[in-house]
Write a protein that holds these residues in place. Sequence first.
Motif, PDB file in Angstrom:
ATOM      1  N   UNK A 170       0.873  -1.171   0.000  1.00 45.54           N
ATOM      2  CA  UNK A 170       0.000   0.000   0.000  1.00 45.54           C
ATOM      3  C   UNK A 170       0.914   1.226   0.000  1.00 45.54           C
ATOM      4  N   UNK A 171       0.827   2.045  -1.042  1.00 48.17           N
ATOM      5  CA  UNK A 171       1.752   3.172  -1.161  1.00 48.17           C
ATOM      6  C   UNK A 171       1.588   4.169  -0.015  1.00 48.17           C
ATOM      7  N   UNK A 172       0.388   4.256   0.542  1.00 53.13           N
ATOM      8  CA  UNK A 172       0.161   5.156   1.678  1.00 53.13           C
ATOM      9  C   UNK A 172       1.020   4.738   2.869  1.00 53.13           C
ATOM     10  N   UNK A 173       1.186   3.422   3.057  1.00 58.46           N
ATOM     11  CA  UNK A 173       2.032   2.942   4.154  1.00 58.46           C
ATOM     12  C   UNK A 173       3.503   3.231   3.864  1.00 58.46           C
ATOM     13  N   UNK A 174       3.880   3.141   2.602  1.00 61.45           N
ATOM     14  CA  UNK A 174       5.254   3.483   2.223  1.00 61.45           C
ATOM     15  C   UNK A 174       5.564   4.928   2.591  1.00 61.45           C
ATOM     16  N   UNK A 175       4.629   5.821   2.317  1.00 57.94           N
ATOM     17  CA  UNK A 175       4.828   7.238   2.647  1.00 57.94           C
ATOM     18  C   UNK A 175       4.939   7.433   4.161  1.00 57.94           C
ATOM     19  N   UNK A 176       4.166   6.684   4.929  1.00 62.16           N
ATOM     20  CA  UNK A 176       4.254   6.772   6.390  1.00 62.16           C
ATOM     21  C   UNK A 176       5.632   6.306   6.877  1.00 62.16           C
TER      22      UNK A 176
END
Length: 338
Positions: free
Chosen positions: A148-154
Amino acid sequence: MIIDLRSDTVTKPSKEMLEAMMDAQVGDDVFREDPTINKLEKHISDMFGKEQALFFPSGTMANQTAIKLHTTPGDQVICDKYAHIFNYESGGAAFNSGVSCNLLNGSRGMFTANQVKEAINPDAYYYSKTALVEIENTTNKGGGACWDFKEIIKIKQVCKENKLGFHLDGARLWHALITKNETTKQYGEAFDTISVCLSKGLGAPIGSVLIGDSEIMSNALRIRKLFGGNMRQGGYLAAAGLYALDHNMSRLKNDHLKAKDIGKELLRLAMIKSVEPIETNIVIFELQDDVDDQYFVKELAKKNIFIINMGGRKLRMVTHLDYTDSMHEILIQQLNLI
């Protein structure tokens, strides 16, 4: 007919790819004078919005170089327990860089930003210094799962706050980009360094590329030399990579469809206990307790169908560009005859 589903590394260059290789302009890359390698490196660095890229003979060497760029001996790398850099690179992180791995118990090779926070060692001299976070997309041992790219950003934010490097083993990143409709520029902005492979889904015979900005990449050429990875007229190989990027990217979705089709067929068989969720081109499945996994693999091999036994009663198939529609029909038929 041989149907080889052990890996997407078994592909062979097409006639058109071979022609592109033979037509390549070459020079001595140790002097940085191979125009085709230079073109490939510039093309991929531009794709990701990074300042530099360096061509490597293997993804392992590219990953090992990245680890060495980010760390000093005694440091610690945070990665998943399924990570390729820990499981399948011959202990290179310890041997080449003198670092240890703090293994996270993720889900199918993927972990969370909170897990990273908890894994960072305290700032005390008797702890190894946490220096790098590494993730793998898609996850090999996790069955081709996509982050999940959102988790990568986190996770990127955690790295920024704690002054940690952030490296992506993107051996099969191309598959994630197609599946998730994401872009190379997104990943270039998120990571400090990225390795991408040209010899898996894209079908080139050899080659990976390490990407990063000038500061982190300033010593990459020296480390590649240290690891014995310098090449001379490597443009013949780089030409295959350029051809693969131009012609073999969009077709990855065909591999994904075939993999999902195999998964559906396996679930119909009484001898199959479970099939892990399939997002890309990797199918990992488990046999029932009363089915001998070695027998299953041998029975398929008798029919010239080859797959991987991963141990722990788990088996793997990987679809690729040399796995044709006719091969797919034969596989489905033969699965029902075991």
